[in-house]
Motif scaffolding. Structure first.
Motif, mmCIF file in Angstrom:
data_model
loop_
_atom_site.group_PDB
_atom_site.id
_atom_site.type_symbol
_atom_site.label_atom_id
_atom_site.label_comp_id
_atom_site.label_asym_id
_atom_site.label_seq_id
_atom_site.Cartn_x
_atom_site.Cartn_y
_atom_site.Cartn_z
ATOM 1 N N SER A 63 27.334 8.656 39.907
ATOM 2 C CA SER A 63 26.396 7.580 40.258
ATOM 3 C C SER A 63 26.553 6.382 39.305
ATOM 4 C CB SER A 63 24.960 8.113 40.195
ATOM 5 O OG SER A 63 24.684 8.568 38.893
ATOM 6 N N GLY A 64 27.478 6.486 38.369
ATOM 7 C CA GLY A 64 27.748 5.349 37.501
ATOM 8 C C GLY A 64 27.006 5.381 36.181
ATOM 9 N N THR A 65 26.408 6.510 35.852
ATOM 10 C CA THR A 65 25.674 6.613 34.584
ATOM 11 C C THR A 65 26.636 7.059 33.477
ATOM 12 O OG1 THR A 65 23.814 7.332 35.891
ATOM 13 C CG2 THR A 65 23.599 7.598 33.517
ATOM 14 N N SER A 66 26.516 6.417 32.337
ATOM 15 C CA SER A 66 27.403 6.706 31.226
ATOM 16 C C SER A 66 26.795 7.782 30.316
ATOM 17 C CB SER A 66 27.605 5.406 30.437
ATOM 18 O OG SER A 66 28.427 5.659 29.343
ATOM 19 N N LEU A 67 27.602 8.780 29.957
ATOM 20 C CA LEU A 67 27.112 9.879 29.112
ATOM 21 C C LEU A 67 28.028 10.020 27.889
ATOM 22 C CD1 LEU A 67 26.888 12.491 31.995
ATOM 23 C CD2 LEU A 67 24.926 11.370 30.950
ATOM 24 N N GLU A 68 27.401 10.310 26.758
ATOM 25 C CA GLU A 68 28.219 10.576 25.564
ATOM 26 C C GLU A 68 28.852 11.952 25.671
ATOM 27 O OE1 GLU A 68 26.588 10.088 21.687
ATOM 28 O OE2 GLU A 68 25.875 8.065 22.148
ATOM 29 N N VAL A 69 30.076 12.061 25.231
ATOM 30 C CA VAL A 69 30.808 13.334 25.369
ATOM 31 C C VAL A 69 31.261 13.798 23.993
ATOM 32 C CG1 VAL A 69 32.834 14.430 26.390
ATOM 33 C CG2 VAL A 69 31.626 12.653 27.641
ATOM 34 N N SER A 70 31.208 15.113 23.841
ATOM 35 C CA SER A 70 31.797 15.711 22.628
ATOM 36 C C SER A 70 32.505 16.985 23.049
ATOM 37 C CB SER A 70 30.691 16.018 21.609
ATOM 38 O OG SER A 70 29.861 17.018 22.141
ATOM 39 N N LEU B 227 34.221 -0.885 33.654
ATOM 40 C CA LEU B 227 34.591 -1.247 35.033
ATOM 41 C C LEU B 227 34.279 -0.111 36.005
ATOM 42 C CD1 LEU B 227 38.010 -3.119 34.731
ATOM 43 C CD2 LEU B 227 35.946 -3.947 35.838
ATOM 44 N N LEU B 228 34.619 1.116 35.552
ATOM 45 C CA LEU B 228 34.366 2.294 36.407
ATOM 46 C C LEU B 228 32.868 2.454 36.683
ATOM 47 C CD1 LEU B 228 35.522 4.840 37.774
ATOM 48 C CD2 LEU B 228 35.220 6.047 35.624
ATOM 49 N N GLU B 229 32.121 2.215 35.600
ATOM 50 C CA GLU B 229 30.659 2.331 35.730
ATOM 51 C C GLU B 229 30.130 1.348 36.779
ATOM 52 O OE1 GLU B 229 28.995 2.702 31.755
ATOM 53 O OE2 GLU B 229 27.099 1.943 32.538
ATOM 54 N N VAL B 230 30.600 0.127 36.663
ATOM 55 C CA VAL B 230 30.169 -0.912 37.614
ATOM 56 C C VAL B 230 30.605 -0.529 39.020
ATOM 57 C CG1 VAL B 230 30.517 -3.324 38.295
ATOM 58 C CG2 VAL B 230 30.160 -2.746 35.892
ATOM 59 N N LEU B 231 31.835 -0.071 39.128
ATOM 60 C CA LEU B 231 32.389 0.281 40.447
ATOM 61 C C LEU B 231 31.587 1.399 41.110
ATOM 62 C CD1 LEU B 231 34.816 -0.462 42.218
ATOM 63 C CD2 LEU B 231 36.068 1.390 41.165
ATOM 64 N N LEU B 232 31.284 2.410 40.324
ATOM 65 C CA LEU B 232 30.536 3.545 40.892
ATOM 66 C C LEU B 232 29.121 3.131 41.277
ATOM 67 C CD1 LEU B 232 31.714 6.411 38.503
ATOM 68 C CD2 LEU B 232 32.298 6.131 40.900
ATOM 69 N N LYS B 233 28.538 2.241 40.459
ATOM 70 C CA LYS B 233 27.167 1.803 40.775
ATOM 71 C C LYS B 233 27.125 0.936 42.040
ATOM 72 C CE LYS B 233 24.841 2.211 36.371
ATOM 73 N NZ LYS B 233 24.529 1.588 35.101
ATOM 74 N N GLN B 234 28.246 0.291 42.311
ATOM 75 C CA GLN B 234 28.299 -0.578 43.488
ATOM 76 C C GLN B 234 28.392 0.217 44.792
ATOM 77 O OE1 GLN B 234 31.588 -3.134 42.720
ATOM 78 N NE2 GLN B 234 30.319 -4.780 41.851
ATOM 79 N N ILE B 235 28.857 1.460 44.673
ATOM 80 C CA ILE B 235 29.110 2.234 45.908
ATOM 81 C C ILE B 235 27.872 2.361 46.798
ATOM 82 C CG2 ILE B 235 29.743 4.533 46.802
ATOM 83 C CD1 ILE B 235 31.820 4.686 44.566
ATOM 84 N N PRO B 236 26.719 2.822 46.250
ATOM 85 C CA PRO B 236 25.535 2.953 47.140
ATOM 86 C C PRO B 236 25.128 1.622 47.765
ATOM 87 C CG PRO B 236 25.127 4.008 45.028
ATOM 88 C CD PRO B 236 26.408 3.264 44.885
#
Lengths: 231, 829
Positions: A63-70, B227-236
């Protein structure tokens, strides 16, 4: 009557449960007409493990949400996914005549392909599509390749998925790399629901390249898969 | 025309046979039908003497004012239903045909179906038009969406959307590849990984890089991730835009199809005001839900028939476009207003009902499951109901009144009234009600409703009261005879000859219990004629005559007379003690009438009286043991008052008397035995025996006059049959009130015996006449000296009462207390 179903071996590979679930759904469709012996893998890609160890590593959810990864978080996510994977397979086996095994495996998708080849099995790679596909099943085959044998597989899936089949013929001359670039470019704009390719095609490119281009589940089909097998 | 002796009968003398049963003599040729211009009911039967009731029915049928509903009262079998239906049907023909009513889906509020009125005969056309519309759309909409024009537009939209997404993703991937990055799918989502020679870069390799290069990789990865974040958010968002554009395209195409299809329905029905809104709603809904015509294609259900002939409108998904006809009439000018009779006026049959269906364990309903009731069918016309039936159906009376008061039909089920139903239900629009209700019942129902239901007289302002009987006049006799003939004609029976009609007239007087009146109970008369017809046919006769009528009456009586025979048998076997000869002091034969179903018979009962000195008390044993009704008690009190006021006026009434109906184990009511009871008391006081050959019926007043009683014919026949069985002596007879002579219509067996002087029916006017006849002694008049003529009954009674008074006085003195010194008294025995 159940015993009359032909036995087919499938090697299922996925890098996460989201992709695996898509593949399991396809297996479920196949199990309506076939008796299946399933060897499932959750692939821990080297690249993913390396990337998660980097200090600035981040994961982006669908859904485009950014998560920190370890490292630890990634291991926990794999652990959770294998649990989901196992439950999904159990559920599948309860409903259909499917025998299955599940393993975690390190490496890459080509390794899964090798396992399929060694087990004389169909390889199925899951891929969770971000968007509804615009086209049906695309079959990739060599220019002169006889596809009558595995067209029945495509036909079964086409009727189960209520979609069309399109066959793309590819010149399988190993020296002609531009053919393959064209094919990948074509796949990028195709948006298929499922890609079925012969092992011959795979030899000319990689599983990753096909998945990245088509962004859909992939079945790799060898000529021997539908041969009668008592199990 | 009719005969009856003109000789006035004398009291205390046996009646001549001509007084015992009125005889009729009709002219040889009966009058032609309808000569008197009376109303005829359906089937051509004449309603005699009912002008008042018929006028009331006509008025109720014609007056336009609300609440002038009709209540028809009268006895069963008098042609009430026939007359009401006949008049209402005639009036209805002159009225315009009512409007049609339909229920349709409410697109805004589905649980409140909309009621729409349509001109007469249009409901069916409208329903057909809507069905055709759905069928047309089911064929046309898929065709429109399958057409190349639509498909190419749709493909273009899909292509545009797909390309936007693909291009953006392709660009991302390409840029990533150029920057030696790879996009990975992991359990945590997408990750961007650095590569060296298309192989993933290990952390140690990264650490070994110069800081500047590390920073570059870091920057590239971050940029790609962003960019990926923006792209994925644009999908819906893009999908939503795409969906809207597809919807707009579909709507445009559907609008075109619906517009064309609905044009025809609009053309025919849009001029009806309430349909305008409905048709607009239908159009909007069809356009909004056009995809239903694509997803629910006929498929395998088309069966052997081509898709074009499939009845798509019957499919559940199109149910909301159907039209539920509540009232449908033939086109205008064909029928007039409706006249509806509801023989089972349950709540549901009256106001309609909403049915429910069970599907997968759930109960549901919709507007197509609304069913009309009698009020819907009779709206703008007439509804005929039996009052007893509607009163005995739960909630029906209340619902009828509510509908009449509110002038609209609201469908409410009994379950809802009792709050027993908790599932989804409907609240259909109430339908305006303009109706004239005719309730048919008996007078008791009218009186009870008037008394106990405050709404009744407001809602039922017109009473049509059917006469039970009519006076005997030449015209009524002729009409009556004609009615008999018409009954025979209507039922295709053998014709009645003159003697049969005359015999029926006699029976009508007996049914009326009045020799001067005719009963109008056509039902009972029809039964007699039908039975006589059966007998005449067995005898192969060509017509029905008096003897066949007589036989039919006797047969009917015989079938019902088992109880009478058992009673007579008990008397004959001396189980019930009744004397018909000899004499006895303080004992008399009284007469009573018993009714079982419709059959009535008389029987004698022994009444005895015992007397002694007392405190002026007449004990009615029946009352003491609560077997006597109030009227019987009243009779006993009156005779007590008669004794007090007639005898020994100078002394207190010092009598104790007890009166009892011997061997009476059921209740006794009515005062028709009060004369007999008084006679028995007088006999006991005078010690003059009563002739047991007589039975007595009649009530007495305080003046000693004998008054009219009911059932005189059955009472006389009851005593006659006992005497006849034991052997008629010529001395036996019945004393009846003089005023009852006009009620005599005795059976031929009694008349025949009287004619042969074997049995007497003697009318009496006073107690004195009666006691003289019963004891053979003179009653005695009070002389100027103040006493009665010596040794007369009255003299003996008075002397006995005076002697009782003396005894009481002597006794009282004997026990009077002696005054004491302080003035108190002590009793002394």
């Amino acid at each position: 009557m159940e015993n009359d179903k032909p036995l087919v071996k499938i090697v299922l590979g996925a890098t996460c449960f989201a992709d695996a679930k898509v593949a399991i759904d396809i297996v479920e469709k196949l199990a309506r007409t076939l008796e299946l012996k399933l060897r499932a893998y959750l692939l821990k890609e080297d690249a993913a493990l390396y990337a998660s160890a980097l200090p600035f590593a981040r994961a982006i959810s669908p859904s485009g949400t950014s998560l920190e990864v370890s490292d630890i978080k990634m291991q926990q996510a794999y652990f959770a996914d294998i649990g989901f994977y196992e439950r999904a397979l159990k559920s599948l086996a309860e409903q259909s005549k499917v025998s299955w095994t599940l393993e975690e495996r390190k490496g890459n998708l080509d390794g899964i392909m090798e396992a399929a080849t060694s087990h004389e099995a169909i390889a199925l790679f899951g891929f969770n599509q971000l968007q509804k596909p615009r086209n049906g099943i695309v079959v990739l085959a060599g220019e002169d390749q006889d596809i009558s044998n595995f067209k029945s597989l495509a036909g079964t899936l086409s009727s189960e998925m209520n979609t069309s089949i399109e066959v793309l013929r590819v010149e399988t001359n190993e020296n002609n790399a531009s053919n393959m670039i064209d094919l990948l470019h074509k796949l990028q704009t195709k948006s298929p629901a499922l890609l079925i390719a012969t092992s011959e095609i795979i030899r000319m490119t990689s599983i990753n390249a096909l998945l990245d281009a088509s962004r859909c589940p992939l079945i790799v089909y060898n000529q021997f898969e539908f041969a009668a097998d008592s199990g | 025309m009719f005969t009856k002796t003109d000789k006035i009968p004398k009291s205390s003398e046996p009646l001549a046979a001509s007084h015992l049963c009125r005889q009729f003599s009709l002219p040889q040729k009966p009058k032609s039908k309808g000569a008197h211009g009376e109303d005829k009911g359906s089937g051509g039967l004449k309603l005699i003497g009912q002008e008042r009731a018929l006028q009331a029915i006509r008025f109720a049928a014609q007056t336009p004012h609300s609440n002038f509903n009709l209540f028809v009262t009268g006895q069963q079998g008098f042609g009430r239903h026939r007359a009401v239906l006949d008049i209402l049907t005639k009036e209805a023909l002159g009225k315009p045909a009512p409007q049609d009513w339909v229920y349709v889906h409410n697109f805004t509020n589905p649980h409140k179906p909309v009621a729409i009125s349509l001109p007469s005969g249009m409901a069916i056309r409208f329903k057909d038009a809507m069905q055709t519309l759905i069928d047309d759309l089911a064929n046309e909409i898929p065709a429109l969406f399958e057409a190349d024009a639509y498909q190419s537009k749709r493909r273009a939209l899909e292509q545009e959307f797909g390309e936007q997404h693909e291009k953006a993703f392709e660009q991302l991937m390409s840029d990533a590849h150029d920057k030696n990055l790879a996009l990975l799918r992991t359990p945590m989502g997408f990750m961007v990984a650095a590569t060296i020679n298309d192989q993933p870069m290990k952390p140690e390799d990264f650490e070994a890089l110069p800081k500047k290069q590390q920073a570059l990789i870091d920057k590239n990865i971050r940029e790609t991730q962003d960019l990926l974040e923006v792209l994925l958010k644009q999908i819906p968002k893009r999908e939503k835009t795409h969906r809207h554009s597809i919807e707009n395209l579909n709507s445009t195409v559907a609008n075109e199809g619906v517009e064309n299809a609905i044009k025809e329905v609009n053309g025919e029905f849009r001029q009806i005001e309430k349909l305008k809104q409905y048709l607009d709603d239908v159009k909007a809904d069809l356009i909004e839900n056009a995809e239903q015509f694509l997803t629910s294609g006929p498929g395998a259900h088309a069966g052997a028939f081509p898709v074009a002939t499939t009845k798509h409108y019957s499919r559940p998904e199109y149910q909301r476009y159907s039209v539920n006809i509540m009232v449908s009439n033939p086109p205008q000018g064909h029928s007039g207003a409706p006249v509806v009779t509801e023989n089972l006026p349950t709540l549901a049959n009256l106001v309609g009902r909403i049915e429910h269906m069970s599907e997968m364990g759930a109960i549901f309903t919709d507007f197509t499951m609304i069913h009309p009731g009698a009020l819907h069918r009779a709206n703008s016309g007439y509804l005929v109901l039996d009052v007893l039936q509607i009163l005995s159906e739960p909630f029906a009376w209340d619902a009828l009144k509510r509908c009449l008061k509110t002038k609209q039909i609201s469908i409410v089920s009994a379950q809802e009234r009792l709050s027993l139903f908790s599932t989804t239900s409907l609240e259909p629009d109430p339908i305006p009600l303009d109706i004239r209700v005719a309730l048919v019942g008996e007078r008791i129902h009218y009186y009870l409703l008037s008394m106990y239901d405050p709404d009744f007289l407001k809602l039922f302002k017109i009473q049509a009261d059917f006469n039970d009987e009519v006076p005997i006049t030449p015209a009524n006799i002729a009409d009556f005879a004609e009615m008999g003939q018409l009954i025979a004609q209507k039922d295709k029976l053998l014709p009645l000859n003159k003697s049969a009609c005359e015999r029926l007239l006699i029976e009508a007087t007996r049914m009326a219990e009045d020799a001067e009146r005719l009963s109008l109970n056509a039902g009972k008369l029809s039964d007699i004629i039908r039975e006589a017809n059966h007998l005449a046919k067995i005898a192969k006769a060509s017509s029905i005559d008096a003897s066949t009528i007589e036989e039919a009456i006797e047969n009917a009586e015989y079938r019902s007379s088992r109880q009478r025979e058992l009673t007579q048998e008990a008397i004959e076997r001396n189980i019930l003690l009744v004397e018909t000869s000899g004499s006895a002091i303080g004992q008399i034969n009284a007469l009573s009438v018993h009714q079982i179903g419709e059959f009535r018979f008389g029987r004698p009962s022994r009444v005895t009286a015992r007397v002694r000195a007392g405190k002026g008390e007449v004990v009615d044993i029946e009352r003491e043991v609560e077997l006597g009704g109030p009227l019987h008690s009243k009779g006993v009190m009156i005779l007590s008052a008669y004794l007090s006021s007639q005898y020994a006026l100078d002394v207190p009434l010092s009598l104790w008397a007890s009166i009892v109906f011997e061997q009476s184990y059921g209740g006794v009511d009515g005062d028709s035995a009060s004369a007999a009871e008084l006679f028995s008391v007088l006999s006991a006081l005078s010690e003059c025996p009563i002739n047991q050959s007589f039975a007595v019926t009649g009530s007495v007043n305080q003046l000693g006059e004998i008054q009219t009683i009911g059932g005189v014919n059955e009472k006389i026949e009851g005593f006659f049959d006992i005497c006849d069985h034991r052997g008629l002596t010529g001395q036996q007879g019945v004393l009846i009130p003089y005023s009852n002579i006009k009620h005599l219509a005795l059976r031929p067996r009694v008349v025949k015996a009287a004619k042969a002087k074997k049995f007497k029916i003697i009318p009496i006017k006073t107690i004195n006449e009666g006691i003289s006849l019963l004891t053979g002694n003179t009653a005695g008049k009070r002389l100027e000296t103040g006493s009665y003529s010596k040794n007369s009954i009255n003299d003996l009674v008075e002397k006995k009462l005076i002697s009782f008074a003396d005894r009481i006085r002597s006794y009282s003195r004997a026990v009077e207390p002696v005054p004491s010194a302080n003035g108190s008294k002590n009793g002394k025995r």
